[in-house]
Design an enzyme around this catalytic site. Sequence first.
Site, short mmCIF file in Angstrom:
data_model
loop_
_atom_site.label_atom_id
_atom_site.label_comp_id
_atom_site.label_asym_id
_atom_site.label_seq_id
_atom_site.Cartn_x
_atom_site.Cartn_y
_atom_site.Cartn_z
N LYS A 11 0.84 -1.21 0.00
CA LYS A 11 0.00 0.00 0.00
C LYS A 11 0.88 1.26 0.00
CE LYS A 11 -3.67 -2.36 -0.24
NZ LYS A 11 -4.59 -2.92 0.71
C1 LIG Z 1 -5.68 -3.96 0.93
C2 LIG Z 1 -7.14 -3.70 1.03
C3 LIG Z 1 -7.89 -4.10 2.15
C4 LIG Z 1 -7.39 -5.04 3.21
O1 LIG Z 1 -6.22 -4.77 3.79
P1 LIG Z 1 -5.34 -5.91 4.51
O2 LIG Z 1 -4.37 -5.12 5.31
O3 LIG Z 1 -4.71 -6.71 3.42
O4 LIG Z 1 -6.24 -6.73 5.36
C5 LIG Z 1 -9.20 -3.70 2.23
N1 LIG Z 1 -9.77 -2.98 1.26
C6 LIG Z 1 -9.10 -2.62 0.15
C7 LIG Z 1 -9.80 -1.80 -0.88
C8 LIG Z 1 -7.77 -2.97 -0.01
O5 LIG Z 1 -7.12 -2.61 -1.11
#
Ligand SMILES: *Cc1c(COP(=O)(O)O)cnc(C)c1O
Length: 366
Positions: free
Chosen positions: A189
Amino acid sequence: MIKFLDLQKINLLHGQEIEDRLIKTFRSGWYLLGEEVKGFEKNLSAYIGCRHAIGVANGLDALRLIFKAYIELGVMQPGDEVILPANTYIASVLAITDNNLVPVLVEPTIETYNIDIAKIEEKITPKTKAIMVVHLYGQVVFSEELKDLADKHNLKIIEDNAQAIGAQCNGIKTGNLGDAAGFSFYPGKNLGALGDAGAVTTNNDALAKIIRALANYGSDTKYVNKYQGLNSRLDEIQAAVLDVKLRYLDTENLRRRQIADYYLTNITNPKIKLPQRPVDDLAHVWHVFVVRTKERDRLQRFLAAADIQTLIHYPIPIHKQEAYINLSALSLPITEQIHREVLSLPISPVLTDLEVTKVVDVLNTY
Ligand SMILES: *Cc1c(COP(=O)(O)O)cnc(C)c1O
């Protein structure tokens, strides 16, 4: 080889600082619910501009905990409905169904890939309790119209801000636009940890207090359990790393904007549909740069042959997943078209000008 995302290079941008903080945390002998998490929560809430930030184990848990807390507060009950975009990542919907709430999928617009706000009201029933907006691909989705709609029907607005940390709407950051927001710090991210991590932000004191307790076995005093909670804590090591990287987030998002701008200006191949330029530059942090084309798999192979890695966000929509077979009869043609046609190009703060121009040149010869 142009990698889709070079995580090693991204973290080495601040290598020395991160290593120093890691060693300090390691040597401190304190690994959970300590000063690092407290410090990061404080800096995150200041950055977002909200009253509370609560570190949790990952992005899915951040969203799950928001709904669980609203159920504890009596604002929602199992069986209530939550509206969300049909083309989001699976985690958004898992957070809803995990709490025995009912997801109501709404089509996105083909121009923004974000939920079509004009299609929300027709889906509202007496059981609807919330709208979950997902700032997909890093682009803000919010408007006065959405706010009015939520107010009119007494609905909570919950932001899935996993992809858009740092984006703004009229000077307000994502994570501070609705009633509560979930963040993911998954390594890939825009603000990524060295493993799983997440956070919830809100201005609601009661909600924040319950979420903090729920994430720690439902306890706000050790060995006294007020709720049936879970174990979803952010650990000190991840908080320390995130606290270093948070200071560079704006600079890194700026570099993503420069790359996006270069792609938007210079990719001229008519076979490739580019994303819309956001009305306001600050309304997009370009978590991914998504193009569309009729023969997507062919384009992906063509780029791979030129040593350019790409990914698909996402190949299978929620209502076509085996896990949600109960939703398989829904007709969501825009969502299905998006999943058939999208391809994400490399974009990251460490992509060089040379690499960016190569991606453009190769795409223009396709
Ligand atoms: C990455 C993501 C999540 C979940 O995050 P994690 O840390 O992997 O549990 C939720 N919503 C969206 C839109 C994402 O891109």
